[in-house]
Design a protein around this motif. Structure first.
Motif, PDB file in Angstrom:
ATOM      1  N   GLU A  16       0.832  -1.210   0.000  1.00 25.22           N
ATOM      2  CA  GLU A  16       0.000   0.000   0.000  1.00 25.22           C
ATOM      3  C   GLU A  16       0.861   1.252   0.000  1.00 25.22           C
ATOM      4  O   GLU A  16       0.505   2.266  -0.609  1.00 25.22           O
ATOM      5  N   LEU A  17       1.985   1.202   0.689  1.00 27.80           N
ATOM      6  CA  LEU A  17       2.862   2.377   0.781  1.00 27.80           C
ATOM      7  C   LEU A  17       3.803   2.505  -0.417  1.00 27.80           C
ATOM      8  O   LEU A  17       4.287   3.600  -0.722  1.00 27.80           O
ATOM      9  N   SER A  18       4.101   1.403  -1.088  1.00 29.49           N
ATOM     10  CA  SER A  18       5.059   1.466  -2.204  1.00 29.49           C
ATOM     11  C   SER A  18       4.487   2.221  -3.401  1.00 29.49           C
ATOM     12  O   SER A  18       5.233   2.912  -4.119  1.00 29.49           O
ATOM     13  N   TYR A  19       3.186   2.138  -3.627  1.00 28.92           N
ATOM     14  CA  TYR A  19       2.603   2.815  -4.796  1.00 28.92           C
ATOM     15  C   TYR A  19       2.712   4.338  -4.695  1.00 28.92           C
ATOM     16  O   TYR A  19       3.192   4.987  -5.644  1.00 28.92           O
ATOM     17  N   PRO A  20       2.297   4.999  -3.591  1.00 29.71           N
ATOM     18  CA  PRO A  20       2.464   6.458  -3.535  1.00 29.71           C
ATOM     19  C   PRO A  20       3.923   6.888  -3.594  1.00 29.71           C
ATOM     20  O   PRO A  20       4.238   7.966  -4.138  1.00 29.71           O
ATOM     21  N   ILE A  21       4.847   6.066  -3.077  1.00 31.47           N
ATOM     22  CA  ILE A  21       6.267   6.401  -3.191  1.00 31.47           C
ATOM     23  C   ILE A  21       6.690   6.399  -4.660  1.00 31.47           C
ATOM     24  O   ILE A  21       7.414   7.301  -5.127  1.00 31.47           O
ATOM     25  N   MET A  22       6.240   5.403  -5.399  1.00 29.80           N
ATOM     26  CA  MET A  22       6.573   5.321  -6.818  1.00 29.80           C
ATOM     27  C   MET A  22       6.008   6.515  -7.588  1.00 29.80           C
ATOM     28  O   MET A  22       6.692   7.136  -8.416  1.00 29.80           O
ATOM     29  N   VAL A  23       4.785   6.919  -7.314  1.00 30.85           N
ATOM     30  CA  VAL A  23       4.163   8.050  -8.007  1.00 30.85           C
ATOM     31  C   VAL A  23       4.885   9.344  -7.652  1.00 30.85           C
ATOM     32  O   VAL A  23       5.098  10.218  -8.505  1.00 30.85           O
ATOM     33  N   ALA A  24       5.282   9.487  -6.380  1.00 30.61           N
ATOM     34  CA  ALA A  24       6.001  10.698  -5.966  1.00 30.61           C
ATOM     35  C   ALA A  24       7.319  10.829  -6.726  1.00 30.61           C
ATOM     36  O   ALA A  24       7.712  11.943  -7.138  1.00 30.61           O
ATOM     37  N   GLU A  25       8.014   9.726  -6.927  1.00 28.76           N
ATOM     38  CA  GLU A  25       9.263   9.774  -7.694  1.00 28.76           C
ATOM     39  C   GLU A  25       8.998  10.140  -9.151  1.00 28.76           C
ATOM     40  O   GLU A  25       9.783  10.883  -9.781  1.00 28.76           O
ATOM     41  N   ARG A  26       7.897   9.682  -9.716  1.00 31.03           N
ATOM     42  CA  ARG A  26       7.532  10.050 -11.085  1.00 31.03           C
ATOM     43  C   ARG A  26       7.217  11.544 -11.182  1.00 31.03           C
ATOM     44  O   ARG A  26       7.579  12.203 -12.170  1.00 31.03           O
ATOM     45  N   VAL A  27       6.542  12.083 -10.189  1.00 36.21           N
ATOM     46  CA  VAL A  27       6.245  13.516 -10.189  1.00 36.21           C
ATOM     47  C   VAL A  27       7.547  14.313 -10.163  1.00 36.21           C
ATOM     48  O   VAL A  27       7.707  15.309 -10.887  1.00 36.21           O
ATOM     49  N   HIS A  28       8.495  13.857  -9.319  1.00 35.52           N
ATOM     50  CA  HIS A  28       9.780  14.563  -9.227  1.00 35.52           C
ATOM     51  C   HIS A  28      10.490  14.567 -10.573  1.00 35.52           C
ATOM     52  O   HIS A  28      11.074  15.593 -10.993  1.00 35.52           O
TER      53      HIS A  28
END
Length: 624
Positions: A16-28
């Motif tokens: 559950e936590l890995s998905y928002p981390i992945m999206v945050a890196e894509r935004v960066h």
């Protein structure tokens, strides 16, 4: 939709936590290639970077907690992680629109400054949620309860309080867990909506875990109180049962402090009251035995102590073995009295058992009474509609215990015991095998129960007690022999009771004696008439609809089964039934019965007239 929800719930918390981390890196990464709104994208990148750090902090906490096999409350983590992922998806979609190199792509995407302002508000909310979540995890671990309000719960503050309390119960220190359980109980007491939120947010398992804290009676009391407030409808009781709460509750009932046992008995009563299926769940755990043992705690000693002066040591050992076999518990040294305590100490059990029983002896009498009231209420609810539990009560010597409490006690305890007897007799009426086993005419427990029921009917002027007692006697109608006329006499006397509900119940009970289903209906019908029931019945027919219904049924049975009766003739029962025949249209089941009674009385009248005419003719011929 339900399948997707199930899959989401089955995900590991790390996933559950890995998905928002992945999206945050894509935004960066997307911010680095933005061609328009670079200042706004830079602000977005700062907030996303802060969210990314917080997400990684929570991942480290979750990983460490899981590795150490410590409890972790996941509900707020999952909810906030899902909401944060949703806002990061919005950020990624908006920033990607700023990557277009041609004027045409910028016009098509239609990005405005207002879009960024709205997105920044969403990201600020996620930052606030993550700060609150981190504070909850840190504070609960170090001690304390957080009652601040995260943005995700701004429209429903109760949700954040429930999260905080449940997290504390599951992950906090003992004193904080007790305080949080008490706060959760207060919330559950306030409204059904709060109960629903607590159950939906998975608050039942931590409460059940707290209930097992045998080293802390205060923790057990707090948990049992909260669960008792939750268990007021079928769905929530099912949740407690499905979370394996029944074995825990029964275990707590058997080996806890008296105050905790009182709360556990209240919880059993509440669960079985609102969930008929829970009867069988508790029956499988054999909950009846500890309840009967607690109900008869000091009664066991009083029955035997008078015999001690006539018993030798060998007899005392036999008494102890018998009582342990019957009630499954250790015998208190009080049984022996001061003069026997030294010679019998090797039989009385371990020092732990002695301390346990001695502690009970020194308890507040008010607390003892409350425990008995709660146990009697639990037995009442367990016996209601359950033949198996009713059998278990009779098999554990519970009938004698109930009879003695009805005899000696007053108030709520007496009422609860009487209602338990009523449920047992109701089960016996519907099950012939159980009736023949539990209510044999030579059975001492059955005799004791019947004696107390008749005493309540005759001597106690209280409709609240008389009605269940009368109903119990009516359920046992098929167990009484014809010579037991005092039972019918007691019921007939209540047909004239000034309380119409008591009178109606007496008529209904007498109907079970006089109905064709009773093998001795002819004998009972004659006995009822001999005790002058007909005049009282005629008065009863002038009361409300319920009394009329039961009175008419009994009157019809008497007319059909009692043969020729002067009482029936003098009361003009035929005239009354003929008038009632027009009034029973609202009760179709009565039409046939009333019609049969009228036909039977008419036939009796014609036969009597024929006999009188023949006798008169013979007399005249003799005189001629």
């Amino acid at each position: 939709m339900s399948t997707m929800l199930l899959l989401t719930q089955e995900k590991r918390i790390e996933d559950e936590l890995s998905y928002p981390i992945m999206v945050a890196e894509r935004v960066h990464s997307a911010v680095q290639t933005a061609n328009s709104f670079k200042l706004e994208c830079s602000e977005v990148c700062k907030k996303v970077h802060r969210l990314l750090q917080m997400l990684r902090t929570i991942v480290r906490f979750v990983t460490a907690t899981t590795a150490a096999a410590l409890p972790l409350y996941e509900r707020p983590i999952r909810r906030i992680a899902a909401e944060t992922a949703k806002n990061l998806d919005r950020a990624y979609a908006l920033v990607r629109k700023c990557n277009g190199r041609s004027i045409f792509s910028r016009i098509v995407n239609m990005v405005t400054a207002a879009d960024f302002r709205k997105l920044l508000c969403h990201l600020d909310a996620s930052v606030g949620d993550m700060k609150w979540l981190i504070s909850i995890l840190n504070t609960v671990g170090s001690g304390g309860i957080v009652l601040s309000l995260p943005p995700i719960a701004s429209n429903d503050p109760i949700l954040s309080w429930v999260w905080s309390f449940i997290a504390t119960i599951q992950m906090g220190q003992l004193n904080d867990r007790i305080e949080a359980a008490n706060e959760l109980a207060s919330l559950a007491k306030d409204s059904n909506r709060n109960k629903m939120i607590i159950v939906e947010e998975n608050g039942v398992p931590p409460l059940l875990k707290l209930l097992k804290e045998v080293a802390s009676p205060a923790a057990q009391i707090a948990a049992a109180t909260a669960l008792c407030h939750l268990a007021n409808n079928f769905e929530r009781v099912r949740v407690i049962v499905n979370k394996l709460g029944v074995p825990i509750i029964v275990q707590v009932l058997g080996d806890s402090h008296m105050r905790v046992q009182t709360k556990a008995a209240n919880l059993i009563a509440r669960m079985t009251e609102h969930d008929p299926v829970a009867h069988e769940d508790f029956a499988r755990e054999n909950v009846v035995r500890p309840l009967v043992r607690l109900l008869s705690f000091d009664m066991l000693v009083d029955d035997r102590v008078e015999k001690l002066d006539k018993q030798n040591t060998h007899s005392l050992v036999q008494i102890n073995n018998e009582m342990e076999k019957s009630f499954g518990g250790r015998l208190s040294n009080r049984l022996l009295g001061n003069s026997y305590s030294n010679s019998y100490s090797h039989v009385a059990g371990s020092s732990q058992g002695w301390n346990h029983w001695k502690e009970r002896e020194n308890e507040d009498p008010v607390l003892k009474l409350q425990l008995k009231i709660s146990c009697a209420k639990a037995l009442w609810m367990l016996a209601r509609g359950s033949i198996s539990n009713s059998k278990k009560i009779t098999e554990t010597k519970g009938m004698l215990c109930l009879a003695k409490l009805v005899e000696k006690e007053q108030g709520e305890l007496q009422y609860n015991c009487l209602m338990t007897i009523m449920e047992i007799t109701t089960a016996a009426e519907s099950n012939p095998d159980f009736r023949r086993t539990a209510f044999k005419s030579n059975s001492p427990p059955a005799k004791a129960v019947v004696e107390q029921l008749l005493r309540i009917i005759k001597d106690v002027d209280s409709p609240i007690l008389q009605i269940p007692a009368i109903r119990s006697i009516g359920s046992l109608a098929r167990t009484f022999p014809a010579r037991e006329t005092r039972v019918t006499a007691s019921l007939v006397s209540q047909l004239s009771n000034r309380n119409v509900d008591v009178a109606a119940e007496a008529a209904f009970a007498l109907g079970r004696f006089a109905c064709p289903d009773n093998f001795l209906y002819m004998e009972h019908s004659k006995a009822i008439i001999e005790f002058m029931a007909v005049p009282a019945l005629m008065r009863l027919l002038r009361a409300n609809e319920v009394t009329q219904l039961h009175g008419l049924i009994l009157l019809c049975y008497l007319a059909l089964h009692a043969g020729k009766s002067v009482s029936l003739e003098r009361a003009r029962v035929l005239t009354v039934l003929e008038g009632a025949d027009r009034a029973v249209i609202a009760h179709p089941e009565l039409r046939e019965l009333v019609s049969e009674a009228i036909a039977h009385l008419n036939l009796s009248c014609r036969n009597e007239f024929s006999d009188d005419f023949i006798f008169s003719l013979k007399t005249n011929l003799v005189s001629l």
